[in-house]
Design an enzyme around this catalytic site. Structure first.
Site, PDB file in Angstrom:
ATOM      1  N   THR A  16       0.167   0.086  -5.621  1.00  0.00           N
ATOM      2  CA  THR A  16      -0.619   1.241  -5.199  1.00  0.00           C
ATOM      3  C   THR A  16      -1.627   1.571  -6.291  1.00  0.00           C
ATOM      4  O   THR A  16      -1.270   1.622  -7.457  1.00  0.00           O
ATOM      5  CB  THR A  16       0.316   2.467  -4.976  1.00  0.00           C
ATOM      6  OG1 THR A  16       1.296   2.126  -4.003  1.00  0.00           O
ATOM      7  CG2 THR A  16      -0.457   3.675  -4.520  1.00  0.00           C
ATOM      8  N   THR A  63       0.835  -1.191   0.000  1.00  0.00           N
ATOM      9  CA  THR A  63       0.000   0.000   0.000  1.00  0.00           C
ATOM     10  C   THR A  63       0.870   1.241   0.000  1.00  0.00           C
ATOM     11  O   THR A  63       2.090   1.154   0.056  1.00  0.00           O
ATOM     12  CB  THR A  63      -0.911   0.005   1.244  1.00  0.00           C
ATOM     13  OG1 THR A  63      -1.965   0.917   1.032  1.00  0.00           O
ATOM     14  CG2 THR A  63      -0.157   0.362   2.503  1.00  0.00           C
ATOM     15  N   LYS A 122      -7.369   2.014   4.692  1.00  0.00           N
ATOM     16  CA  LYS A 122      -6.216   1.805   5.573  1.00  0.00           C
ATOM     17  C   LYS A 122      -5.907   3.045   6.392  1.00  0.00           C
ATOM     18  O   LYS A 122      -4.844   3.169   6.974  1.00  0.00           O
ATOM     19  CB  LYS A 122      -5.010   1.397   4.740  1.00  0.00           C
ATOM     20  CG  LYS A 122      -5.279   0.152   3.900  1.00  0.00           C
ATOM     21  CD  LYS A 122      -4.267  -0.003   2.815  1.00  0.00           C
ATOM     22  CE  LYS A 122      -4.826  -0.862   1.712  1.00  0.00           C
ATOM     23  NZ  LYS A 122      -4.044  -0.773   0.508  1.00  0.00           N
ATOM     24  N   GLY A 182      -2.858   5.572   9.938  1.00  0.00           N
ATOM     25  CA  GLY A 182      -2.769   4.832   8.684  1.00  0.00           C
ATOM     26  C   GLY A 182      -1.766   3.707   8.850  1.00  0.00           C
ATOM     27  O   GLY A 182      -0.782   3.857   9.575  1.00  0.00           O
ATOM     28  N   CYS A 188       4.005   2.942  -8.765  1.00  0.00           N
ATOM     29  CA  CYS A 188       4.087   1.734  -7.929  1.00  0.00           C
ATOM     30  C   CYS A 188       2.976   0.754  -8.283  1.00  0.00           C
ATOM     31  O   CYS A 188       1.794   1.092  -8.192  1.00  0.00           O
ATOM     32  CB  CYS A 188       3.994   2.123  -6.452  1.00  0.00           C
ATOM     33  SG  CYS A 188       3.998   0.705  -5.338  1.00  0.00           S
ATOM     34  N   SER A 196       4.800   0.570   0.019  1.00  0.00           N
ATOM     35  CA  SER A 196       5.601   0.328  -1.180  1.00  0.00           C
ATOM     36  C   SER A 196       5.747   1.549  -2.071  1.00  0.00           C
ATOM     37  O   SER A 196       6.765   1.725  -2.724  1.00  0.00           O
ATOM     38  CB  SER A 196       5.008  -0.837  -1.972  1.00  0.00           C
ATOM     39  OG  SER A 196       3.681  -0.541  -2.323  1.00  0.00           O
TER      40      SER A 196
END
Length: 179
Positions: free
Chosen positions: A170, A7, A39, A52, A167, A132
């Site tokens: 994501t 994430t 999240k 988070g 990413c 990430s």
């Protein structure tokens, strides 16, 4: 600190506002299993604290629950609750096994916390990121803070979009909370 391939969570604090966002992607190995997970959560009295997490979902939720208990135990004192959770996370045999990182932010303070006992406050720019895509979101947010008059929400939205473009762990389905 290891980067979790799970994430991206970004916090920006500017001009008395705190904004935190996460993407919604849940990845299991090389497969996207959910695109709209949340999240980022509110904690504390009247939702005055944003939390988070990145990493294992169950581990993140377990830590969130522990943090809420610490926040209650220390009557909403954010710094004390964060320090005590970091101590527990580092020393408790069960908590040490949890694979997650957290960003915790209030109006005036924010912290990055990991299970290795790391507890970091941001530089003056007031930006923290985990997950990430964190390096992409962090770099973008810093550039936008330095070179634009964007609001914290605009900075978070644009930085998360950029991270999602780069990413593969994501996506651009964002959960955004503001103080």
């Amino acid at each position: 600190m290891s980067t979790f391939l799970s994430t991206t969570v970004l916090l920006v604090r500017r001009d008395g506002q705190t904004v935190m966002a996460s993407d919604g992607q849940v990845t299991l190995k090389d497969t996207v299993v959910k695109a709209s997970a949340s999240k980022v959560k509110r904690a504390g009295k009247h939702g005055a604290v944003l939390v988070g997490f990145a990493g294992g979902a169950a581990d993140g939720l377990a830590l969130y629950t522990r943090f809420e208990a610490k926040l209650d135990e220390y009557q909403g004192n954010l710094e004390r609750a964060v320090v005590e959770l970091a101590k527990d996370w580092r020393t408790d045999r069960v908590l040490r096994q949890l694979q997650a990182m957290m960003i915790i932010g209030g109006r005036d303070q924010s912290f990055l916390m990991s299970g290795t006992g790391d507890l970091i406050q941001p530089d003056e720019e007031g930006v923290l990121a985990i997950g990430s895509g964190s390096n992409y979101a962090l770099a973008s947010a810093r550039a936008l803070i330095r070179h634009t008059d964007f609001t914290p929400r605009q900075i978070v939205e644009e930085s998360m979009r950029i991270a999602a473009e780069i990413c593969i762990y994501t996506n651009d389905h964002l959960t955004i909370e503001e103080l």
